[in-house]
Scaffold this motif. Structure first.
Motif, mmCIF file in Angstrom:
data_model
loop_
_atom_site.group_PDB
_atom_site.id
_atom_site.type_symbol
_atom_site.label_atom_id
_atom_site.label_comp_id
_atom_site.label_asym_id
_atom_site.label_seq_id
_atom_site.Cartn_x
_atom_site.Cartn_y
_atom_site.Cartn_z
ATOM 1 N N TRP A 276 0.808 -1.218 0.000
ATOM 2 C CA TRP A 276 0.000 0.000 0.000
ATOM 3 C C TRP A 276 0.840 1.266 0.000
ATOM 4 O O TRP A 276 0.290 2.370 -0.137
ATOM 5 C CB TRP A 276 -0.907 0.015 1.236
ATOM 6 C CG TRP A 276 -1.978 -1.006 1.168
ATOM 7 C CD1 TRP A 276 -1.888 -2.314 1.537
ATOM 8 C CD2 TRP A 276 -3.313 -0.830 0.685
ATOM 9 N NE1 TRP A 276 -3.070 -2.958 1.330
ATOM 10 C CE2 TRP A 276 -3.978 -2.068 0.809
ATOM 11 C CE3 TRP A 276 -4.020 0.259 0.176
ATOM 12 C CZ2 TRP A 276 -5.294 -2.242 0.428
ATOM 13 C CZ3 TRP A 276 -5.338 0.087 -0.190
ATOM 14 C CH2 TRP A 276 -5.964 -1.158 -0.069
ATOM 15 N N HIS A 277 2.163 1.123 0.186
ATOM 16 C CA HIS A 277 3.041 2.297 0.260
ATOM 17 C C HIS A 277 2.497 3.285 1.298
ATOM 18 O O HIS A 277 2.356 4.484 1.036
ATOM 19 C CB HIS A 277 3.183 2.968 -1.110
ATOM 20 C CG HIS A 277 3.652 2.038 -2.186
ATOM 21 N ND1 HIS A 277 4.958 1.579 -2.254
ATOM 22 C CD2 HIS A 277 2.993 1.462 -3.218
ATOM 23 C CE1 HIS A 277 5.080 0.777 -3.297
ATOM 24 N NE2 HIS A 277 3.907 0.683 -3.891
ATOM 25 N N ASP A 278 2.218 2.739 2.493
ATOM 26 C CA ASP A 278 1.511 3.484 3.521
ATOM 27 C C ASP A 278 2.500 3.963 4.578
ATOM 28 O O ASP A 278 3.219 3.163 5.177
ATOM 29 C CB ASP A 278 0.444 2.580 4.144
ATOM 30 C CG ASP A 278 -0.326 3.285 5.236
ATOM 31 O OD1 ASP A 278 -0.659 4.461 5.032
ATOM 32 O OD2 ASP A 278 -0.586 2.660 6.274
ATOM 33 N N ARG A 279 2.543 5.275 4.838
ATOM 34 C CA ARG A 279 3.446 5.831 5.834
ATOM 35 C C ARG A 279 3.111 5.336 7.239
ATOM 36 O O ARG A 279 4.004 5.092 8.048
ATOM 37 C CB ARG A 279 3.390 7.360 5.818
ATOM 38 C CG ARG A 279 4.077 7.994 4.631
ATOM 39 C CD ARG A 279 4.138 9.510 4.781
ATOM 40 N NE ARG A 279 2.812 10.074 5.013
ATOM 41 C CZ ARG A 279 2.487 10.764 6.096
ATOM 42 N NH1 ARG A 279 3.372 10.968 7.050
ATOM 43 N NH2 ARG A 279 1.265 11.280 6.226
ATOM 44 N N SER A 280 1.830 5.213 7.545
ATOM 45 C CA SER A 280 1.444 4.758 8.885
ATOM 46 C C SER A 280 2.008 3.376 9.179
ATOM 47 O O SER A 280 2.516 3.112 10.276
ATOM 48 C CB SER A 280 -0.081 4.738 9.013
ATOM 49 O OG SER A 280 -0.624 6.024 8.869
ATOM 50 N N SER A 281 1.928 2.469 8.219
ATOM 51 C CA SER A 281 2.455 1.112 8.422
ATOM 52 C C SER A 281 3.970 1.135 8.590
ATOM 53 O O SER A 281 4.532 0.387 9.402
ATOM 54 C CB SER A 281 2.062 0.224 7.243
ATOM 55 O OG SER A 281 0.660 0.123 7.134
ATOM 56 N N GLU A 339 -5.096 10.740 8.807
ATOM 57 C CA GLU A 339 -5.995 10.226 7.773
ATOM 58 C C GLU A 339 -7.445 10.575 8.085
ATOM 59 O O GLU A 339 -8.278 10.669 7.190
ATOM 60 C CB GLU A 339 -5.847 8.705 7.662
ATOM 61 C CG GLU A 339 -4.476 8.245 7.220
ATOM 62 C CD GLU A 339 -4.179 8.630 5.786
ATOM 63 O OE1 GLU A 339 -5.138 8.796 5.014
ATOM 64 O OE2 GLU A 339 -2.986 8.770 5.447
ATOM 65 N N ARG A 457 -8.068 0.533 9.145
ATOM 66 C CA ARG A 457 -7.760 1.642 8.240
ATOM 67 C C ARG A 457 -7.543 1.141 6.815
ATOM 68 O O ARG A 457 -7.957 1.780 5.848
ATOM 69 C CB ARG A 457 -6.510 2.367 8.740
ATOM 70 C CG ARG A 457 -6.118 3.579 7.915
ATOM 71 C CD ARG A 457 -4.983 4.334 8.586
ATOM 72 N NE ARG A 457 -4.415 5.273 7.684
ATOM 73 C CZ ARG A 457 -3.500 4.972 6.771
ATOM 74 N NH1 ARG A 457 -3.077 3.726 6.667
ATOM 75 N NH2 ARG A 457 -3.017 5.884 5.952
ATOM 76 N N VAL A 458 -6.883 -0.016 6.683
ATOM 77 C CA VAL A 458 -6.676 -0.593 5.347
ATOM 78 C C VAL A 458 -8.010 -0.947 4.704
ATOM 79 O O VAL A 458 -8.222 -0.745 3.515
ATOM 80 C CB VAL A 458 -5.748 -1.827 5.437
ATOM 81 C CG1 VAL A 458 -5.804 -2.632 4.146
ATOM 82 C CG2 VAL A 458 -4.323 -1.389 5.719
ATOM 83 N N LEU A 461 -9.389 2.116 3.414
ATOM 84 C CA LEU A 461 -8.698 2.483 2.176
ATOM 85 C C LEU A 461 -9.155 1.610 1.016
ATOM 86 O O LEU A 461 -9.310 2.100 -0.117
ATOM 87 C CB LEU A 461 -7.179 2.359 2.369
ATOM 88 C CG LEU A 461 -6.518 3.388 3.283
ATOM 89 C CD1 LEU A 461 -5.035 3.065 3.452
ATOM 90 C CD2 LEU A 461 -6.681 4.796 2.720
#
Length: 637
Positions: A276-281, A339, A457-458, A461
Motif C-alpha cells: 500500500w506504500h503506507d506511511r502509517s504502516s 488520515e 484503516r486498510v 482504504l
C-alpha cells in the motif's frame, strides 16, 4: 572480618533532587517527623534518613520534578517526606522459607545514606544510623549512594539462596557478604551494575543477584552499596536458588513469545508497506522496532547478547531505545490520525512535533551522559504523549473516523498496564508475575490493537479505492458512451477497436447511414427524431452478437465492428439482415414512420489495418450503396 569498599565516589548532577543532610529532618522513636532546618544543607559523613524523603512518588512525579526549578524540587521532596512513615532502629531478621515466587523484602531493608559516596564497609557496619522504611524503596537518582542492610535467619541445616534485584538497571551495585553472627564474610564482594560488563553479574542472570550460601542455622547479614543516576524502585527479593534457576527458562520463554508477537506484527506491517506504500504502516514497523529494543533492554537481553562487553552501550540503551520508541510512536500516531482529519490538523502537528523534540532531547541526554535528565523527559513525554494523542484520537473518532477508536484502545491498554505495574511496584498489590512482565504484556497488547487499527484503516482504504475505481469506470463508461442511444461513441469505438483489430482472425467494419431520416426529423420534430435513433440503435444491437461493437458517430451515422467473420456469405447475410431490421416500420405514439438504410462494408487487411482507414473505405462503399439503392456494398479493393 571487615572489608573496605573502594567504590567510586558519587557526583552531584545539576538535574537531580536536592541532597538532604542529617540536619534536614530526623525521626523520633515514636515515628514523628521533626523538621530541623533547610532542606538542602549538606554535611559530611553518613546521613541516617533525610535523603530517603525522595524514595516515594511515582515515576511521572519524579520525572516532572527533575524538570522543575530547584525550589520546586525541594518542595516536592518535602511533600513526599511528609507523606512517609518510617520505623527506626534494628530490623527483625527475615526468616527464610521456600516460596514459589520468592520472599519480598519490603519493610525488611534498612537504609543508610552516604552523602559523599566515600564511606567504606567498616564505617557502614559500625554505623548506628540505619533506618528501616516501611514501604517499597525508591532511590532518588542523581548518583546518590545508599547502603542497604538485609538480615536473614536460616533455620535449616544449610541453604542456597539468592538476594535478587528484579530491576536490570542499576548504575553501580556492590554486594558484601553474607556475614555470619561472628562478623566473618562468607563470600567475596561482587561489583556489578550498568557500569560494569555483563559478565560481572552472578549466575549470568539479567537481573542482579547475589548468591547466599549459608552453611548453618543462624542470622546472616548482607550489605549492598547502591548508586543510581536515575530514580529506581527497589523491590528486593529472596529466592531459593534452585527455584529461581528453574523459573528462568519460563521467563525466557515468555519473553521470547512477546518478542515473537512484536516481530510477527512488524512483518505483517512490512507487507502493508510494500502493498500500500503506507506511511502509517512504515512508522508502525519502526515504532515496533523501538518497542522491541526497549523491552529487550529492560529485560537485560541487549546487555546480555548485543553489547555484553560495553558498559557505555549497556547503560545508555536504557534511554536511547525508549527515545526511538517515543519518536516513532509520535510519527505513527501523527500519520495514522491525520488520515481522519480533513486537512492538516494544527494540534496534531504540534503534539507530534513536541514528542519528536522530546525524543531528540532524550537521545542527546543519553549520549552525553545526562541520564537523570533524559529519564525525566522520557517519563514526562511518555505520559503527556499518551494523554494528548488519546484525546485527539477520541475527538477524531467522535467525528466519524472509526479507526481512531482502535488507536485510542491501544494507547489505553498500554497506559493501563503501566499504571497497574506501578501500583504493584509500590506494594499495593501482590502480583509478582505482572510486576516482572506487565510492561511487555502492555506493549504487545498495544501492538496487537494498533495492528487491528491498521487493518481497519486498510479496509477503509480498500473501500475508498474500490469506490474510486467504480467511479472512474463509470466516468470512463460515460466518456465512451453516446448519451442518447447508450451505444458506444467515437471514443468508445476507438477503444474497442484497439483490442479487436489486434486479434487473429477476420474482422469487419460496417458504416451505416439512415435514408429519409431528415424529413422525419424536420416534419415531426426532434423528439420523434431522437426516438427513431433510439429504436434504430436497439434493432442494430439485437441483430449482432454480444462480442460485436455498435457505435453512433453522430446524427444518423452508425458503425458496427464485427469481432469475427467466418466468410463473405455470412457477412452478406448479416448486412442483409441489418438492412431489413432497420427498414421495418416504427410506431412511435401516434406516428408511424419508416426509414431506409445504406451499409458499406470494409475488411482488413485489404481495405486497411487501422480503424481510420477501414472507416474511410466503408464510408465510400456506403455512399455507393446509397447511389445504387442496393442496401449494402463492399469496399472496392
Amino acid at each position: 572480618m571487615r572489608q573496605a569498599c573502594s567504590c567510586p565516589a558519587s557526583r552531584a548532577g545539576p538535574w537531580g533532587f536536592a541532597r538532604l543532610s542529617s540536619g534536614g529532618a530526623t525521626m523520633t522513636r515514636k515515628g514523628v517527623v521533626r523538621v530541623a532546618g533547610p532542606w538542602s544543607v549538606a554535611s559530611p559523613g553518613l546521613s541516617p534518613t533525610a535523603d530517603l524523603s525522595m524514595f516515594k512518588g511515582f515515576s511521572f512525579l519524579s520525572g516532572l520534578a527533575g524538570l522543575m526549578a530547584w525550589p520546586g524540587r525541594r518542595a516536592l521532596a518535602g511533600l513526599l517526606w511528609l507523606l512517609m512513615a518510617w520505623s527506626p532502629g534494628q530490623a527483625s531478621p527475615l526468616r527464610l522459607v521456600h516460596l514459589p515466587e520468592g520472599q519480598s523484602l519490603t519493610g525488611q531493608v534498612e537504609v543508610l545514606v552516604d552523602p559523599d559516596g566515600r564511606a567504606d564497609l567498616a564505617a557502614v557496619r559500625a554505623s548506628q544510623s540505619f533506618t528501616q522504611p516501611l514501604q517499597v524503596l525508591r532511590t532518588p537518582g542523581d548518583d546518590q549512594v545508599l547502603w542497604l542492610r538485609v538480615q536473614v535467619q536460616q533455620t535449616e541445616p544449610q541453604g542456597d539462596w539468592l538476594l535478587l534485584f528484579p530491576s536490570t538497571a542499576m548504575h553501580d551495585l556492590v554486594f558484601h557478604g553474607p556475614f555470619n553472627q561472628a562478623g566473618e564474610a562468607l563470600a567475596a564482594p561482587v561489583h556489578t551494575g550498568l557500569s560494569q560488563a555483563f559478565d560481572s553479574r552472578p549466575l549470568g542472570s539479567e537481573r542482579y543477584a547475589q548468591r547466599l550460601r549459608l552453611p548453618a542455622p543462624g542470622i546472616y547479614t548482607v550489605y549492598l552499596r547502591v548508586q543510581t543516576n536515575t530514580a529506581k524502585t527497589l523491590n528486593l527479593q529472596i529466592w531459593d536458588t534452585a527455584r529461581y534457576l528453574a523459573s528462568r527458562p519460563q521467563k525466557l520463554l515468555f519473553d521470547g513469545l512477546c518478542y515473537g508477537v512484536l516481530l510477527a506484527l512488524m512483518l505483517y506491517s512490512l507487507a502493508l508497506v510494500r502493498g500500500w506504500h503506507d506511511r502509517s504502516s512504515l512508522y508502525y514497523v519502526l515504532a515496533g522496532l523501538g518497542a522491541f529494543l526497549t523491552l529487550a533492554t529492560y529485560n537485560g537481553h541487549t546487555a546480555h547478547y548485543l553489547w555484553p562487553g560495553s558498559p557505555w552501550w549497556i547503560e545508555r540503551s536504557y534511554v536511547l531505545a525508549p527515545a526511538l520508541w517515543v519518536g516513532f510512536s509520535a510519527l505513527f500516531g501523527g500519520a495514522f490520525l491525520s488520515e481522519g482529519a480533513s486537512s492538516r490538523w494544527r494540534w496534531l502537528e504540534l503534539v507530534k512535533l513536541g514528542l519528536l523534540m522530546c525524543a531528540v532531547a532524550i537521545g542527546f541526554g543519553g549520549m552525553v551522559g545526562w541520564m537523570e535528565l533524559a529519564q525525566n523527559i522520557l517519563e514526562a513525554s511518555a505520559v503527556a504523549g499518551v494523554l494528548l494523542l488519546s484525546g485527539l484520537a477520541f475527538l477524531l473518532g467522535r467525528k466519524g473516523f472509526q479507526p481512531a477508536f482502535w488507536y485510542l484502545g491501544g494507547r489505553l491498554v498500554l497506559f493501563g498496564s503501566v499504571v497497574l505495574t506501578v501500583v504493584i511496584s509500590r506494594g499495593w498489590l501482590n502480583q509478582p508475575f505482572w510486576l516482572a512482565n506487565g510492561l511487555q504484556i502492555g506493549v504487545c497488547a498495544e501492538a496487537v490493537v494498533f495492528a487491528l487499527a491498521l487493518s481497519a484503516r486498510v479496509r477503509e482504504l480498500q473501500v475508498q479505492r474500490a469506490e474510486l475505481r467504480i467511479h472512474a469506470e463509470q466516468m470512463a463508461q460515460v466518456a465512451a458512451t453516446d448519451p442518447l442511444t447508450g451505444l458506444a461513441n467515437r471514443h468508445g469505438l476507438e477503444q474497442a477497436a484497439a483490442g479487436l483489430l489486434a486479434r487473429p482472425g477476420q474482422q469487419a467494419v460496417l458504416m451505416i447511414d439512415l435514408d429519409r431520416f431528415k424529413p422525419i426529423n424536420d416534419s415531426l420534430g426532434h423528439e420523434v427524431g431522437d426516438r427513431v435513433l433510439v429504436e434504430v440503435a436497439a434493432r442494430l444491437r439485437r441483430a449482432v452478437r454480444e462480442a460485436d461493437v455498435v457505435a453512433r458517430l453522430g446524427g444518423d451515422e452508425f458503425v458496427v465492428l464485427l469481432a469475427q467473420v467466418l466468410d463473405l456469405a455470412q457477412l452478406e447475410a448479416l448486412a442483409t439482415r441489418l438492412v431489413q431490421a432497420v427498414s421495418q416500420p416504427m410506431v412511435l405514439g401516434d406516428a408511424r414512420v419508416q426509414v431506409g438504410v445504406s451499409v458499406g462494408v470494409a475488411l482488413p487487411p485489404g481495405d486497411g489495418r487501422a480503424l481510420k482507414d477501414l472507416m474511410l473505405a466503408a464510408d465510400q462503399a456506403m455512399y455507393r450503396a446509397k447511389r445504387q439503392g442496393s442496401g449494402f456494398a463492399f469496399a472496392v479493393r
